[in-house]
Each structure stands twice: as C-alpha cells, then as structure tokens.
Scaffold this active site. Sequence first.
Site, mmCIF file in Angstrom:
data_model
loop_
_atom_site.group_PDB
_atom_site.id
_atom_site.type_symbol
_atom_site.label_atom_id
_atom_site.label_comp_id
_atom_site.label_asym_id
_atom_site.label_seq_id
_atom_site.Cartn_x
_atom_site.Cartn_y
_atom_site.Cartn_z
ATOM 1 C CB SER A 1 -0.873 -0.013 1.262
ATOM 2 O OG SER A 1 -1.530 1.211 1.440
ATOM 3 C CE1 TYR B 1 -4.383 -2.493 4.824
ATOM 4 C CE2 TYR B 1 -3.614 -0.311 4.217
ATOM 5 C CZ TYR B 1 -3.961 -1.597 3.861
ATOM 6 O OH TYR B 1 -3.893 -1.988 2.551
#
Length: 156
Positions: free
Chosen positions: A49, A62
């Site tokens: 990500s 996250y």
Amino acid sequence: MLPFEAGRHALDAYRREYETNVLGTLDVTRAFVPALARDGGGAILNVLSVLSWASLPSEAAYGAAKAAEWSVTNSLRLELAEQNIQVTALHVGRMDTDLIAGRGIEGAADPADIARIALDGVERGQLEVVADDFTRQVKAGLSLGIKDLYPQLAQA
C-alpha cells in the site's frame, strides 16, 4: 486508531493487522515456496500500500502492518533469489475495494486495472511496482524530508 487510544481495542487492531498482513504474508509464502523451488522458480506478488511509506492517524494500525510487510517482502526477496523466486512488491493507493467502500473516497482505481499493472510488472521482472500517480508522488516525497511528507508538521 492509535495504539494508546481506546485501551485494549486499539492494541487488538494492531495485532489483527499485523497477523493478517505480516504473518499472513509469511504463511502464504511458506506454503508456496517448496512448489516454486521444485519447479525451478517462479514469482510471488505481495500487495502492499501507499501506507507502507506514509501514515494516516485513522489508518495507523493498517499502515504499520503494511510497513512491516514491506520489510518482510524485502527480506523474502533477498532470501528467495537464490531459488530463482522473484518477489515483487505492489504499492497502490486508492483502489475500489471493500476497504474503502462507503468512505466517499474519490478517484479509486479499478482493481482489474491494478491487477494488469501488477502482472505486467511481474512479467517484466520488476521487483517493485508502483501502480498509480498518488503512490509515485508519495514515494518521491520520501527523500524530501518528514515535513515535506507531512506538511501539517511544518506548522507545528
């Protein structure tokens, strides 16, 4: 969610993200490496990500897990190269998935487009695929300094 907020609930979120993104990546890799090695090599694609490189307070657990997964990906890349196993990291920003559904996030990429970009990168032997302009911009900002990456800190 920050680790010091909401007591145990916040810490549980960090554990869940770490177990999913870091230990899950290791488990899946360990499951496939013997077959890949037996067949003379192959490729592993780890979906990371933009939050591997930058943090958002609302996505702290996250992002921390994705940063750790990036480190694991780099280690696996080095470890598995001698077995002719390519480990490619896919860094992507906003993608139209359940993770962002209902958040009103504009400009999310089509997952099918990202899959094509990722597989093309693997086929070309790329060790890192940066799938979108936003992620390229964040990556470029890493060398500028912390206040350039987080402009709100320049005013603090």
